[in-house]
Design a protein around this motif. Sequence first.
Motif, PDB file in Angstrom:
ATOM      1  N   ASP A   1      66.641  33.772  60.379  1.00 60.75           N
ATOM      2  CA  ASP A   1      65.141  33.591  60.877  1.00 60.75           C
ATOM      3  C   ASP A   1      64.098  33.742  59.591  1.00 60.75           C
ATOM      4  O   ASP A   1      62.863  33.265  59.780  1.00 60.75           O
ATOM      5  CB  ASP A   1      64.761  34.502  62.017  1.00 60.75           C
ATOM      6  CG  ASP A   1      65.818  33.814  63.214  1.00 60.75           C
ATOM      7  OD1 ASP A   1      66.058  32.783  63.311  1.00 60.75           O
ATOM      8  OD2 ASP A   1      65.993  34.977  64.162  1.00 60.75           O
ATOM      9  N   PHE A   2      64.480  34.753  58.589  1.00 62.90           N
ATOM     10  CA  PHE A   2      63.589  35.097  57.596  1.00 62.90           C
ATOM     11  C   PHE A   2      64.262  35.069  56.418  1.00 62.90           C
ATOM     12  O   PHE A   2      65.244  35.816  56.285  1.00 62.90           O
ATOM     13  CB  PHE A   2      62.857  36.409  58.199  1.00 62.90           C
ATOM     14  CG  PHE A   2      61.540  36.559  57.192  1.00 62.90           C
ATOM     15  CD1 PHE A   2      60.295  36.043  57.397  1.00 62.90           C
ATOM     16  CD2 PHE A   2      61.903  37.581  56.086  1.00 62.90           C
ATOM     17  CE1 PHE A   2      59.226  36.281  56.781  1.00 62.90           C
ATOM     18  CE2 PHE A   2      60.663  37.691  55.283  1.00 62.90           C
ATOM     19  CZ  PHE A   2      59.299  37.306  55.551  1.00 62.90           C
ATOM     20  N   TYR A   3      63.397  34.950  55.306  1.00 70.85           N
ATOM     21  CA  TYR A   3      64.098  35.193  53.984  1.00 70.85           C
ATOM     22  C   TYR A   3      62.966  35.534  52.972  1.00 70.85           C
ATOM     23  O   TYR A   3      61.934  35.268  52.962  1.00 70.85           O
ATOM     24  CB  TYR A   3      64.416  33.718  53.498  1.00 70.85           C
ATOM     25  CG  TYR A   3      65.609  33.346  53.899  1.00 70.85           C
ATOM     26  CD1 TYR A   3      67.135  32.944  53.281  1.00 70.85           C
ATOM     27  CD2 TYR A   3      65.573  32.344  55.088  1.00 70.85           C
ATOM     28  CE1 TYR A   3      68.129  32.623  53.685  1.00 70.85           C
ATOM     29  CE2 TYR A   3      66.546  31.718  55.417  1.00 70.85           C
ATOM     30  CZ  TYR A   3      67.891  32.050  54.883  1.00 70.85           C
ATOM     31  OH  TYR A   3      69.062  31.401  55.484  1.00 70.85           O
ATOM     32  N   ILE A   4      63.332  36.738  52.343  1.00 65.88           N
ATOM     33  CA  ILE A   4      62.439  37.194  51.382  1.00 65.88           C
ATOM     34  C   ILE A   4      62.624  36.290  50.065  1.00 65.88           C
ATOM     35  O   ILE A   4      63.150  35.608  50.042  1.00 65.88           O
ATOM     36  CB  ILE A   4      62.749  38.758  50.990  1.00 65.88           C
ATOM     37  CG1 ILE A   4      64.036  38.700  50.313  1.00 65.88           C
ATOM     38  CG2 ILE A   4      62.790  39.555  52.200  1.00 65.88           C
ATOM     39  CD1 ILE A   4      64.581  40.105  49.753  1.00 65.88           C
TER      40      ILE A   4
ATOM     41  N   GLN B   1      54.703  34.966  54.077  1.00 65.24           N
ATOM     42  CA  GLN B   1      54.311  35.871  55.093  1.00 65.24           C
ATOM     43  C   GLN B   1      54.965  37.084  54.766  1.00 65.24           C
ATOM     44  O   GLN B   1      55.957  37.150  54.323  1.00 65.24           O
ATOM     45  CB  GLN B   1      54.477  35.269  56.400  1.00 65.24           C
ATOM     46  CG  GLN B   1      54.135  33.775  56.494  1.00 65.24           C
ATOM     47  CD  GLN B   1      54.579  33.050  57.687  1.00 65.24           C
ATOM     48  OE1 GLN B   1      55.668  33.489  58.168  1.00 65.24           O
ATOM     49  NE2 GLN B   1      54.249  32.065  57.923  1.00 65.24           N
ATOM     50  N   GLN B   2      54.258  38.290  55.677  1.00 65.09           N
ATOM     51  CA  GLN B   2      55.105  39.531  55.755  1.00 65.09           C
ATOM     52  C   GLN B   2      55.776  39.309  57.064  1.00 65.09           C
ATOM     53  O   GLN B   2      55.395  38.840  58.205  1.00 65.09           O
ATOM     54  CB  GLN B   2      53.885  40.586  55.706  1.00 65.09           C
ATOM     55  CG  GLN B   2      53.748  40.816  54.299  1.00 65.09           C
ATOM     56  CD  GLN B   2      52.667  42.217  54.110  1.00 65.09           C
ATOM     57  OE1 GLN B   2      51.797  42.105  54.787  1.00 65.09           O
ATOM     58  NE2 GLN B   2      53.328  43.077  53.602  1.00 65.09           N
ATOM     59  N   ASP B   3      57.007  39.972  57.064  1.00 69.20           N
ATOM     60  CA  ASP B   3      57.685  40.281  58.320  1.00 69.20           C
ATOM     61  C   ASP B   3      57.445  41.483  58.900  1.00 69.20           C
ATOM     62  O   ASP B   3      56.527  42.312  58.450  1.00 69.20           O
ATOM     63  CB  ASP B   3      59.235  39.932  58.059  1.00 69.20           C
ATOM     64  CG  ASP B   3      59.765  41.188  57.428  1.00 69.20           C
ATOM     65  OD1 ASP B   3      59.007  42.178  56.622  1.00 69.20           O
ATOM     66  OD2 ASP B   3      61.079  41.103  57.098  1.00 69.20           O
ATOM     67  N   GLN B   4      58.100  41.913  60.040  1.00 74.64           N
ATOM     68  CA  GLN B   4      57.922  43.121  60.756  1.00 74.64           C
ATOM     69  C   GLN B   4      57.869  44.438  59.699  1.00 74.64           C
ATOM     70  O   GLN B   4      57.262  45.537  59.947  1.00 74.64           O
ATOM     71  CB  GLN B   4      58.528  43.337  61.909  1.00 74.64           C
ATOM     72  CG  GLN B   4      58.405  42.239  62.927  1.00 74.64           C
ATOM     73  CD  GLN B   4      59.278  41.054  62.648  1.00 74.64           C
ATOM     74  OE1 GLN B   4      60.125  40.898  61.691  1.00 74.64           O
ATOM     75  NE2 GLN B   4      59.679  40.313  63.744  1.00 74.64           N
ATOM     76  N   MET B   5      58.758  44.305  58.616  1.00 73.97           N
ATOM     77  CA  MET B   5      58.956  45.330  57.938  1.00 73.97           C
ATOM     78  C   MET B   5      58.174  45.400  56.717  1.00 73.97           C
ATOM     79  O   MET B   5      58.323  46.349  55.721  1.00 73.97           O
ATOM     80  CB  MET B   5      60.616  45.495  57.418  1.00 73.97           C
ATOM     81  CG  MET B   5      61.279  45.756  58.740  1.00 73.97           C
ATOM     82  SD  MET B   5      62.966  46.027  58.202  1.00 73.97           S
ATOM     83  CE  MET B   5      63.468  44.443  58.298  1.00 73.97           C
TER      84      MET B   5
ATOM     85  N   PHE C   1      59.467  33.756  53.453  1.00 75.29           N
ATOM     86  CA  PHE C   1      59.064  32.701  54.417  1.00 75.29           C
ATOM     87  C   PHE C   1      60.244  32.652  55.635  1.00 75.29           C
ATOM     88  O   PHE C   1      61.043  33.022  55.836  1.00 75.29           O
ATOM     89  CB  PHE C   1      59.458  31.345  53.693  1.00 75.29           C
ATOM     90  CG  PHE C   1      58.724  31.150  52.368  1.00 75.29           C
ATOM     91  CD1 PHE C   1      57.504  30.666  52.262  1.00 75.29           C
ATOM     92  CD2 PHE C   1      58.894  31.787  51.238  1.00 75.29           C
ATOM     93  CE1 PHE C   1      56.604  30.536  51.274  1.00 75.29           C
ATOM     94  CE2 PHE C   1      58.383  31.687  49.957  1.00 75.29           C
ATOM     95  CZ  PHE C   1      57.175  31.110  50.243  1.00 75.29           C
ATOM     96  N   SER C   2      59.486  32.173  56.690  1.00 75.25           N
ATOM     97  CA  SER C   2      60.391  32.028  58.025  1.00 75.25           C
ATOM     98  C   SER C   2      61.055  30.587  57.821  1.00 75.25           C
ATOM     99  O   SER C   2      60.791  29.968  56.843  1.00 75.25           O
ATOM    100  CB  SER C   2      59.260  31.763  59.110  1.00 75.25           C
ATOM    101  OG  SER C   2      58.594  30.682  59.145  1.00 75.25           O
ATOM    102  N   LYS C   3      62.053  30.726  58.577  1.00 71.73           N
ATOM    103  CA  LYS C   3      62.994  29.649  58.760  1.00 71.73           C
ATOM    104  C   LYS C   3      62.312  28.231  58.592  1.00 71.73           C
ATOM    105  O   LYS C   3      62.542  27.257  57.920  1.00 71.73           O
ATOM    106  CB  LYS C   3      64.109  29.717  59.817  1.00 71.73           C
ATOM    107  CG  LYS C   3      64.882  28.524  59.767  1.00 71.73           C
ATOM    108  CD  LYS C   3      65.994  28.414  61.015  1.00 71.73           C
ATOM    109  CE  LYS C   3      66.026  29.642  61.745  1.00 71.73           C
ATOM    110  NZ  LYS C   3      66.979  29.295  63.041  1.00 71.73           N
ATOM    111  N   VAL C   4      61.322  28.195  59.365  1.00 69.55           N
ATOM    112  CA  VAL C   4      60.425  26.851  59.772  1.00 69.55           C
ATOM    113  C   VAL C   4      59.867  26.639  58.197  1.00 69.55           C
ATOM    114  O   VAL C   4      59.776  25.443  57.712  1.00 69.55           O
ATOM    115  CB  VAL C   4      59.360  27.101  60.734  1.00 69.55           C
ATOM    116  CG1 VAL C   4      58.412  25.665  60.797  1.00 69.55           C
ATOM    117  CG2 VAL C   4      59.992  27.176  62.065  1.00 69.55           C
ATOM    118  N   HIS C   5      59.273  27.541  57.724  1.00 68.06           N
ATOM    119  CA  HIS C   5      58.651  27.368  56.325  1.00 68.06           C
ATOM    120  C   HIS C   5      59.352  27.102  55.205  1.00 68.06           C
ATOM    121  O   HIS C   5      59.341  26.251  54.255  1.00 68.06           O
ATOM    122  CB  HIS C   5      57.781  28.394  55.824  1.00 68.06           C
ATOM    123  CG  HIS C   5      56.448  28.466  56.866  1.00 68.06           C
ATOM    124  ND1 HIS C   5      56.457  29.470  57.661  1.00 68.06           N
ATOM    125  CD2 HIS C   5      55.320  27.841  56.715  1.00 68.06           C
ATOM    126  CE1 HIS C   5      55.113  29.206  58.596  1.00 68.06           C
ATOM    127  NE2 HIS C   5      54.590  28.064  58.011  1.00 68.06           N
TER     128      HIS C   5
END
Length: 97
Positions: free
Chosen positions: A25-28, A55-59, A64-68
Amino acid sequence: MRTALTICIVRTRQMRYIDYKAMKDFYIIAEICELFEVNMQKLRQYSEQYDVQPQQDQMGRWGFSKVHVRKLHNTIYKAERGCCKNEIIGRGKGPWA
């Protein structure tokens, strides 16, 4: 006197295939660099060129999010293969044209 003209063709590495269904769902940013096989400067250039910003995630990690990731990968993939500009950026006459 004859001189030889040497032409050097530099072939850039093309974007590799990524299985979109198996993505997280999210990649640094470091993971994206590894996934795309590019350095951070090149990823930044792509990000700015195609207007896909990290973008920044919750942490608080930047990435980037998967969509991006999919949008950025698909755009780079098409650009490397010489698709037309409207097809690359997804903007044309719109869905109602």
